[in-house]
Write an enzyme that holds these catalytic residues in place. Structure first.
Site: not given
Ligand code: UDX
Length: 443
Positions: A12, A126, A156, A159-160, A254, A257-258, A265
């Site tokens: 961040v 956060t 913030e 997303r990474e 979002f 599924a997986g 975070c």
């Molecule tokens: C998240 C939030 O999106 C971001 O707004 C916040 O500031 C920090 O946390 P990040 O953790 O970097 O960001 O990744 P993100 O892309 O949100 O994915 C989080 C996790 O969820 C990952 O493991 C991803 O693989 C998983 N994911 C995401 C799913 O399994 N399914 C989805 O549809 C989306």
């Protein structure tokens, strides 16, 4: 143009400081980790984030961005005292999920002891609801002599893997403070980005961050629950998500599924919010279900592998004598981050079942090598496939989306693929002769 100090050069802090510099501000980033700062002064970054290295080097060369371990140098930088200082240190999950604030405390105390002019102190990390008030108390009590300051919450939403784009194209800027003027000064930094700017109170701003992440995590657990039901009823969850997503009230994002969510975070923020609720005597029943479903998503991947290639021994050691290949180690694509990584968890479960593991990740291997034992780290997906009884697709890297599947099949001991990210089409995989399991892909 403002003089800004940023405390913490993690995911961040480094993105925030560099992007503010790229917008024309003068930014000094501080970290207590001397090695990190020494490397950054050479343009060597502690994290992998697409586009960040070039942006750091360009802004350093332009004289807008510098790095130091000295708070005094950052707050009272020679070119002009910092008007704002952003606290962007990490707040890991502590005991029973409570956010660990020792780094925030250290930053607040050092700011208080170092500042020699009025400051706007901005919480970017956060932090639990109420932390802004707590930071204000610390600064007031630790100042050798009273110097005016204000505290602003500015969570913030980066997303990474897409952090620079998320910073430069914000869906919204959230600011919370008792001091409207201070909030307005922070808002001015974001004006070039033209995203909607919302100013509210400290606690509400802090809660917006937790509620947003918890809702996104809930969406993910929701679609993973639907995937479970789809498997039993023969529906395809990818199509279900597509059909749901046309509804503007739902949205397609979002709903993949997986393996469930990982990263630094969502897991910690959902736990922290549940902890806050429990402390207040409010039972977070939905959040607890979200966490449970998420934990099950990882376990069900291993259960699928066990069912397809496990030996018929007792429940434990069902994978004794089996070689399981894992493609992907990062918690998601386009990052090297393995914090709360689902693939790492899955590897540990396979090993606990007696399985031997081979793995590959395009970027996260150096980080993974520090935490994994007895895993054969390979040069590419094909080396992982060679001699494996099953292959788990665990991270949705682009290079895994178009593998030479005929070659993969030829190299595997058994043509078994568990597609944890639904990268492939079940009918195509079966035509190629694979025993294929996705997540919620019907049968
Ligand atoms: C998240 C939030 O999106 C971001 O707004 C916040 O500031 C920090 O946390 P990040 O953790 O970097 O960001 O990744 P993100 O892309 O949100 O994915 C989080 C996790 O969820 C990952 O493991 C991803 O693989 C998983 N994911 C995401 C799913 O399994 N399914 C989805 O549809 C989306």
């Amino acid at each position: 143009m403002k003089n800004i100090a940023v405390i913490g050069v993690g995911y961040v802090g480094l993105v925030t400081g560099t992007c503010f510099a790229d917008l024309g501000n003068r930014v000094t980033c501080v970290d207590v980790n001397e090695e990190r700062i020494a490397n950054l002064k050479q343009g060597i970054l502690p994290i992998y984030e697409p586009g960040l290295e070039e942006m750091v080097r360009r802004n350093m060369a332009a004289g807008r961005l510098s790095f130091t371990t000295s708070y005094a140098e950052a707050l009272n930088c020679p070119e002009g005292s910092a008007e704002l200082v952003f606290i962007a240190v990490n707040t890991p999950a502590g005991v029973d999920g409570e956010a660990e604030l020792r780094y925030v405390r250290a930053a607040a105390e050092t700011i208080a002891q170092t500042m020699d002019h009025p400051l706007i102190i901005v919480n970017k990390s956060t932090v639990p609801v109420g932390t802004g008030d707590w930071v204000a108390d610390i600064v007031k009590n630790k100042q050798p002599k009273p110097i005016p300051f204000s505290v602003v919450s500015n969570p913030e939403f980066l997303r990474e893997g897409s952090a620079i784009s998320d910073f430069m194209n914000p869906d919204r800027i959230v600011l919370g403070s008792l001091d409207e003027e201070a909030a307005q000064k922070v808002a001015q930094l974001y004006l070039p980005l033209r995203g909607p700017i919302m100013i509210t109170d400290l606690r509400t701003a802090e809660m917006i961050k937790y509620a947003s992440n918890a809702f996104l995590a809930t969406k993910i657990s929701f679609i993973n629950e639907i995937a479970n039901i789809c498997e039993a009823l023969g529906a395809d969850v990818k199509e279900v998500a597509a059909g749901m997503g046309y509804d503007k009230r739902i949205g397609r994002a979002f709903l993949d599924a997986g393996l469930g969510y990982g990263g630094s975070c969502f897991p910690k923020d959902v736990k922290a919010l549940a902890h806050m609720a429990n402390v207040q005597g409010k039972h977070p029943q939905l959040l607890e279900a979200v966490m449970q479903i998420n934990a099950d998503a990882r376990r069900s991947i291993v259960a699928k592998v066990r069912a397809l290639v496990g030996n018929n021994g007792a429940h434990l050691n069902r994978l004794e004598g089996r070689t399981i290949g894992v493609l992907g180690l990062a918690f998601k694509a386009n990052t090297d981050d393995i914090r709360e990584s689902q693939p790492i968890d899955i590897i540990r479960m396979v090993q606990a079942d007696g399985g031997m593991v081979k793995a590959y990740d395009p970027v996260a291997m150096p980080n993974a090598a520090k935490v994994l034992q007895n895993v054969k780290l390979c040069e590419d997906a094909y080396e992982v496939a060679e001699g494996s009884d099953a292959l788990i697709l665990a991270t949705e890297w682009n290079e895994f989306k178009n593998l030479d599947l005929v070659r993969i099949k030829r190299m595997m001991k058994q043509p078994v693929i568990v597609d944890g990210r639904n990268l492939y089409d079940p009918s195509v995989m079966r035509e190629l002769g694979f025993i294929y399991r996705g997540v919620g892909r019907g049968y």
